[in-house]
Design an enzyme around this catalytic site. Structure first.
Site, PDB file in Angstrom:
ATOM      1  N   HIS A  58      58.843  15.851 -44.355  1.00 46.28           N
ATOM      2  CA  HIS A  58      58.300  14.492 -44.355  1.00 46.28           C
ATOM      3  C   HIS A  58      59.264  13.581 -45.126  1.00 46.28           C
ATOM      4  CE1 HIS A  58      55.339  11.319 -44.097  1.00 46.28           C
ATOM      5  NE2 HIS A  58      55.631  11.040 -45.362  1.00 46.28           N
ATOM      6  N   ASP A 110      49.782  15.975 -44.105  1.00 47.32           N
ATOM      7  CA  ASP A 110      50.722  15.965 -45.239  1.00 47.32           C
ATOM      8  C   ASP A 110      50.065  16.399 -46.551  1.00 47.32           C
ATOM      9  OD1 ASP A 110      52.636  14.945 -43.445  1.00 47.32           O
ATOM     10  OD2 ASP A 110      52.155  12.871 -43.946  1.00 47.32           O
ATOM     11  N   ASN A 130      56.644  21.613 -42.706  1.00 47.92           N
ATOM     12  CA  ASN A 130      56.953  20.284 -42.162  1.00 47.92           C
ATOM     13  C   ASN A 130      57.943  19.585 -43.086  1.00 47.92           C
ATOM     14  OD1 ASN A 130      56.548  17.852 -40.562  1.00 47.92           O
ATOM     15  ND2 ASN A 130      55.285  17.068 -42.244  1.00 47.92           N
ATOM     16  N   ASN A 137      67.219  16.947 -37.723  1.00 53.96           N
ATOM     17  CA  ASN A 137      66.809  18.054 -38.607  1.00 53.96           C
ATOM     18  C   ASN A 137      66.980  19.395 -37.909  1.00 53.96           C
ATOM     19  OD1 ASN A 137      65.688  17.223 -41.366  1.00 53.96           O
ATOM     20  ND2 ASN A 137      64.841  15.665 -39.979  1.00 53.96           N
ATOM     21  N   GLY A 194      66.159  14.865 -33.210  1.00 50.80           N
ATOM     22  CA  GLY A 194      66.416  16.259 -33.562  1.00 50.80           C
ATOM     23  C   GLY A 194      67.554  16.459 -34.549  1.00 50.80           C
ATOM     24  N   ASP A 206      48.629  22.396 -43.636  1.00 52.98           N
ATOM     25  CA  ASP A 206      47.237  22.862 -43.607  1.00 52.98           C
ATOM     26  C   ASP A 206      46.441  21.949 -42.667  1.00 52.98           C
ATOM     27  OD1 ASP A 206      46.820  20.530 -45.001  1.00 52.98           O
ATOM     28  OD2 ASP A 206      46.273  21.493 -46.903  1.00 52.98           O
ATOM     29  N   GLU A 207      45.116  21.936 -42.788  1.00 56.69           N
ATOM     30  CA  GLU A 207      44.296  21.177 -41.833  1.00 56.69           C
ATOM     31  C   GLU A 207      44.429  19.663 -42.019  1.00 56.69           C
ATOM     32  OE1 GLU A 207      43.370  23.965 -43.223  1.00 56.69           O
ATOM     33  OE2 GLU A 207      42.623  25.277 -41.617  1.00 56.69           O
ATOM     34  N   GLY A 208      44.896  19.199 -43.172  1.00 58.32           N
ATOM     35  CA  GLY A 208      45.019  17.757 -43.417  1.00 58.32           C
ATOM     36  C   GLY A 208      46.360  17.210 -42.936  1.00 58.32           C
ATOM     37  N   ARG A 243      43.152  16.144 -24.592  1.00 53.39           N
ATOM     38  CA  ARG A 243      43.812  16.640 -25.800  1.00 53.39           C
ATOM     39  C   ARG A 243      43.582  18.136 -25.998  1.00 53.39           C
ATOM     40  NH1 ARG A 243      47.981  13.827 -27.826  1.00 53.39           N
ATOM     41  NH2 ARG A 243      48.448  14.724 -29.846  1.00 53.39           N
TER      42      ARG A 243
HETATM   43  C1  GAR Z   1      62.669  12.639 -39.791  1.00 52.04           C
HETATM   44  O1  GAR Z   1      62.985  11.606 -40.686  1.00 52.04           O
HETATM   45  C2  GAR Z   1      61.436  13.385 -40.256  1.00 52.04           C
HETATM   46  O2  GAR Z   1      61.362  13.513 -41.645  1.00 52.04           O
HETATM   47  C3  GAR Z   1      60.348  12.483 -39.736  1.00 52.04           C
HETATM   48  O3  GAR Z   1      60.797  12.105 -38.445  1.00 52.04           O
HETATM   49  C4  GAR Z   1      62.231  12.065 -38.445  1.00 52.04           C
HETATM   50  C5  GAR Z   1      62.726  12.905 -37.289  1.00 52.04           C
HETATM   51  O4  GAR Z   1      64.116  12.806 -37.154  1.00 52.04           O
HETATM   52  N1  GAR Z   1      59.086  13.159 -39.711  1.00 52.04           N
HETATM   53  C6  GAR Z   1      57.934  12.545 -39.988  1.00 52.04           C
HETATM   54  O5  GAR Z   1      57.837  11.354 -40.213  1.00 52.04           O
HETATM   55  C7  GAR Z   1      56.709  13.466 -39.996  1.00 52.04           C
HETATM   56  N2  GAR Z   1      55.585  12.810 -40.581  1.00 52.04           N
HETATM   57  P1  GAR Z   1      64.947  13.884 -36.328  1.00 52.04           P
HETATM   58  O6  GAR Z   1      64.271  14.038 -34.964  1.00 52.04           O
HETATM   59  O7  GAR Z   1      66.302  13.284 -36.210  1.00 52.04           O
HETATM   60  O8  GAR Z   1      64.952  15.183 -37.098  1.00 52.04           O
END
Ligand code: GAR
Length: 202
Positions: free
Chosen positions: A110, A151, A108, A14, A12, A147-149, A66
């Protein structure tokens, strides 16, 4: 007031960057109304609680299949009535039902420069391992609409970060977080709150 729900799976950091930016006023007119984790052990849940933010776990393990998990996640989101949903290290694919219900209201972060090192199987440290294996010299992070895909949604912001000799996946991950993710994610939310980036439109 922009009502934001944040979805998390792990540390967490971010989410921490968003909470800091709210505290210092870099993000204005915004409230994080709920943090949801799929993982009961996520430290992100503690971070949220220590900032007085409601934090709940909705784990796939608590449901027979799911579909049932997806329905629970959708109702957990609807209940808190968010204007914006931020995936901040949420390592679960967002089901179509949620993308449709919150069309152009989900963003999101990434940890690469999309369209490189993204899509199925590219998440967390795996992204940085792939970057180092390929030998690229510049990587970075991307904030995009969901979106639906996987990334594939519209890109909102990107920031490049240098790959340095001797980097390990962990060292590179930390640099990408510090120099890109923790900057562009709060900036994107601030711009959405200020109406500079429109959400919810087709
Ligand atoms: C971050 O680096 C984020 O960009 C990545 O997971 C990490 C989470 O760190 N997300 C992905 O890879 C999504 N495809 P955090 O829990 O410390 O924020």
């Amino acid at each position: 007031m922009l009502r934001v729900a944040v979805l998390v799976s792990g540390g967490g950091t971010n989410l921490g960057a968003l909470l800091d930016a709210l505290k210092t006023g870099k993000i204005k007119n915004t409230e994080i109304v709920r943090v949801i984790s799929n993982n009961p052990g996520a430290f992100a849940l503690e971070r949220a609680k220590s900032h007085g933010v409601e934090a709940v776990c909705i784990s796939p393990k608590s449901f027979p299949d799911r579909e049932a998990f997806n329905r629970a996640l959708l109702s957990g989101l609807k209940e808190c009535d968010p204007d914006l949903i931020v995936l901040a290290g949420f390592l679960v694919n967002i089901p179509e039902s949620i993308v449709k219900t919150f069309k152009n209201r989900i963003i999101n972060i990434h940890p690469s420069l999309i369209p490189s090192f993204c899509g199925k199987g590219y998440y967390g440290l795996k992204v940085h391992e792939a970057v180092l294996n390929r030998g690229v010299k510049v990587t970075g992070a991307t904030v995009h609409f969901v979106d639906e895909g996987i990334d594939t949604g519209r890109i909102i912001a990107q920031k490049a970060v240098e790959v340095l000799p001797g980097d390990t996946p962990e060292v590179l991950q930390r640099r990408v977080m510090e120099q890109a993710e923790w900057i562009i994610l709060p900036e994107a939310v601030a711009k959405i709150a200020a109406g500079e980036i429109k959400i919810g439109e087709a």
